[in-house]
Design a protein around this motif. Structure first.
Motif, PDB file in Angstrom:
ATOM      1  N   TYR A 105      91.306 -11.766 -86.634  1.00 38.96           N
ATOM      2  CA  TYR A 105      90.854 -11.201 -85.293  1.00 38.96           C
ATOM      3  C   TYR A 105      89.194 -11.472 -85.318  1.00 38.96           C
ATOM      4  O   TYR A 105      88.622 -11.359 -86.428  1.00 38.96           O
ATOM      5  CB  TYR A 105      91.189  -9.677 -85.181  1.00 38.96           C
ATOM      6  N   GLY A 106      88.702 -11.465 -84.150  1.00 38.79           N
ATOM      7  CA  GLY A 106      87.180 -11.295 -84.094  1.00 38.79           C
ATOM      8  C   GLY A 106      86.925 -10.394 -82.866  1.00 38.79           C
ATOM      9  O   GLY A 106      87.509 -10.290 -81.774  1.00 38.79           O
ATOM     10  N   THR A 107      85.880  -9.633 -83.032  1.00 36.61           N
ATOM     11  CA  THR A 107      85.400  -8.780 -81.830  1.00 36.61           C
ATOM     12  C   THR A 107      83.841  -8.646 -81.981  1.00 36.61           C
ATOM     13  O   THR A 107      83.406  -8.585 -82.969  1.00 36.61           O
ATOM     14  CB  THR A 107      85.858  -7.083 -82.410  1.00 36.61           C
ATOM     15  N   ILE A 108      83.544  -8.532 -80.713  1.00 38.70           N
ATOM     16  CA  ILE A 108      82.059  -8.522 -80.694  1.00 38.70           C
ATOM     17  C   ILE A 108      81.760  -6.992 -79.872  1.00 38.70           C
ATOM     18  O   ILE A 108      82.465  -6.984 -78.625  1.00 38.70           O
ATOM     19  CB  ILE A 108      81.385  -9.595 -79.857  1.00 38.70           C
TER      20      ILE A 108
ATOM     21  N   MET B  75      95.802  -7.501 -80.891  1.00 36.67           N
ATOM     22  CA  MET B  75      95.701  -5.992 -80.992  1.00 36.67           C
ATOM     23  C   MET B  75      94.737  -5.397 -82.004  1.00 36.67           C
ATOM     24  O   MET B  75      94.173  -4.589 -81.513  1.00 36.67           O
ATOM     25  CB  MET B  75      97.387  -5.628 -80.952  1.00 36.67           C
ATOM     26  N   MET B  76      94.843  -6.006 -82.933  1.00 39.02           N
ATOM     27  CA  MET B  76      93.810  -5.568 -84.057  1.00 39.02           C
ATOM     28  C   MET B  76      92.342  -5.712 -83.697  1.00 39.02           C
ATOM     29  O   MET B  76      91.438  -4.744 -83.711  1.00 39.02           O
ATOM     30  CB  MET B  76      93.989  -6.328 -85.339  1.00 39.02           C
ATOM     31  N   ALA B  77      92.138  -6.905 -82.657  1.00 44.58           N
ATOM     32  CA  ALA B  77      90.686  -7.119 -82.323  1.00 44.58           C
ATOM     33  C   ALA B  77      90.330  -5.763 -81.364  1.00 44.58           C
ATOM     34  O   ALA B  77      89.083  -5.306 -81.731  1.00 44.58           O
ATOM     35  CB  ALA B  77      90.621  -8.313 -81.534  1.00 44.58           C
ATOM     36  N   VAL B  78      91.390  -5.618 -80.832  1.00 43.13           N
ATOM     37  CA  VAL B  78      91.110  -4.265 -79.521  1.00 43.13           C
ATOM     38  C   VAL B  78      90.863  -3.085 -80.447  1.00 43.13           C
ATOM     39  O   VAL B  78      89.822  -2.535 -80.335  1.00 43.13           O
ATOM     40  CB  VAL B  78      92.242  -4.281 -78.762  1.00 43.13           C
ATOM     41  N   ILE B  79      91.673  -2.595 -81.633  1.00 40.82           N
ATOM     42  CA  ILE B  79      91.864  -1.682 -82.160  1.00 40.82           C
ATOM     43  C   ILE B  79      90.487  -1.465 -82.786  1.00 40.82           C
ATOM     44  O   ILE B  79      89.789  -0.480 -82.903  1.00 40.82           O
ATOM     45  CB  ILE B  79      93.023  -1.531 -83.287  1.00 40.82           C
ATOM     46  N   LYS B  80      89.902  -2.439 -83.572  1.00 46.05           N
ATOM     47  CA  LYS B  80      88.933  -2.556 -84.663  1.00 46.05           C
ATOM     48  C   LYS B  80      87.720  -2.102 -83.583  1.00 46.05           C
ATOM     49  O   LYS B  80      86.622  -1.581 -84.076  1.00 46.05           O
ATOM     50  CB  LYS B  80      88.884  -3.808 -85.365  1.00 46.05           C
ATOM     51  N   GLY B  81      87.643  -2.829 -82.433  1.00 46.56           N
ATOM     52  CA  GLY B  81      86.638  -2.756 -81.549  1.00 46.56           C
ATOM     53  C   GLY B  81      86.421  -1.238 -81.166  1.00 46.56           C
ATOM     54  O   GLY B  81      85.243  -0.609 -81.256  1.00 46.56           O
ATOM     55  N   LEU B  82      87.427  -0.668 -80.747  1.00 45.57           N
ATOM     56  CA  LEU B  82      87.151   0.635 -80.390  1.00 45.57           C
ATOM     57  C   LEU B  82      87.421   1.833 -81.339  1.00 45.57           C
ATOM     58  O   LEU B  82      86.646   2.966 -81.139  1.00 45.57           O
ATOM     59  CB  LEU B  82      88.886   1.079 -79.449  1.00 45.57           C
TER      60      LEU B  82
ATOM     61  N   LEU C 193      85.146 -16.218 -84.980  1.00 45.14           N
ATOM     62  CA  LEU C 193      85.536 -15.148 -86.276  1.00 45.14           C
ATOM     63  C   LEU C 193      86.888 -14.910 -86.320  1.00 45.14           C
ATOM     64  O   LEU C 193      87.243 -14.905 -87.614  1.00 45.14           O
ATOM     65  CB  LEU C 193      84.963 -13.877 -85.477  1.00 45.14           C
ATOM     66  N   ALA C 194      87.834 -14.931 -85.692  1.00 41.33           N
ATOM     67  CA  ALA C 194      89.311 -14.817 -85.772  1.00 41.33           C
ATOM     68  C   ALA C 194      89.868 -15.869 -86.648  1.00 41.33           C
ATOM     69  O   ALA C 194      90.739 -15.662 -87.458  1.00 41.33           O
ATOM     70  CB  ALA C 194      89.837 -14.805 -84.498  1.00 41.33           C
ATOM     71  N   VAL C 195      89.398 -17.139 -86.503  1.00 40.06           N
ATOM     72  CA  VAL C 195      89.967 -18.220 -87.261  1.00 40.06           C
ATOM     73  C   VAL C 195      89.299 -18.041 -88.762  1.00 40.06           C
ATOM     74  O   VAL C 195      90.112 -18.178 -89.692  1.00 40.06           O
ATOM     75  CB  VAL C 195      89.519 -19.683 -86.419  1.00 40.06           C
ATOM     76  N   THR C 196      88.053 -17.688 -88.862  1.00 34.25           N
ATOM     77  CA  THR C 196      87.475 -17.447 -89.915  1.00 34.25           C
ATOM     78  C   THR C 196      88.124 -16.427 -90.752  1.00 34.25           C
ATOM     79  O   THR C 196      88.613 -16.535 -92.013  1.00 34.25           O
ATOM     80  CB  THR C 196      86.040 -17.123 -89.853  1.00 34.25           C
ATOM     81  N   GLY C 197      88.431 -15.102 -90.245  1.00 34.60           N
ATOM     82  CA  GLY C 197      89.472 -14.217 -90.534  1.00 34.60           C
ATOM     83  C   GLY C 197      90.798 -14.816 -91.224  1.00 34.60           C
ATOM     84  O   GLY C 197      91.308 -14.321 -92.174  1.00 34.60           O
TER      85      GLY C 197
END
Length: 157
Positions: free
Chosen positions: A21-24, A48-55, A136-140
């Motif tokens: 996941y990637g989050t900004i 979903m993890m991208a949303v969770i980690k951002g929040l 970021l997500a692909v790197t992850g």
């Protein structure tokens, strides 16, 4: 109340397979980038993890505009699907089990803390923040495959 922009994306190599996941997060001129991965997951779980980690990265209740290319995530929230699944004991209207109920529980809890507006963006269409989140997500995903375990990182740490 602080106004924050959050941009998110998930990626998976195989579905299931290694995913990331990637989050900004953006507040005024301050930007923070997060990414992570799981060696065995699905694309929807990473979205979903991208949303969770951002929040979860926010330290106080905020007014958020959240951008995602995942219709699964956006529709489940804006059309009330996730709330309906929860009310029915994580069963969909077709009587089949709702997938990813563990992550939906977390998202619904986080949405109760913040005022969030969801905006769908077309993926892989040149949207700068979506393209960065995809990178970021692909790197992850790649790092999770190499490590063979789940991880979370803040860019620059």
């Amino acid at each position: 109340m602080k106004k924050i922009e959050i941009f998110t994306d998930g990626a998976c190599s195989g579905n299931p397979g290694p995913g990331g996941y990637g989050t900004i997060l953006r507040f005024n001129d301050i930007t923070k980038e997060l990414y992570g991965g799981d060696p065995k997951t699905t694309n929807n779980r990473m979205e979903m993890m991208a949303v969770i980690k951002g929040l979860q990265a926010l330290k106080e209740s905020c007014e958020i505009t959240l951008y995602s290319d995942s219709q699964y995530v956006i529709n489940a929230i804006t059309k009330g699907w996730a709330e309906g699944w929860k009310k029915r004991g994580w069963v969909k209207s077709d009587k089949k089990p709702a997938l990813n109920s563990d992550l939906w529980e977390i998202i619904l809890q986080l949405l109760a803390v913040h005022k969030v507006s969801f905006v769908w963006v077309k993926g892989h269409a040149g949207h700068p923040e979506n393209e960065r989140c995809d990178h970021l997500a692909v790197t992850g995903s790649q790092e999770a495959k190499k490590l063979g375990k789940c991880f979370d990182k803040v860019v620059g740490e």
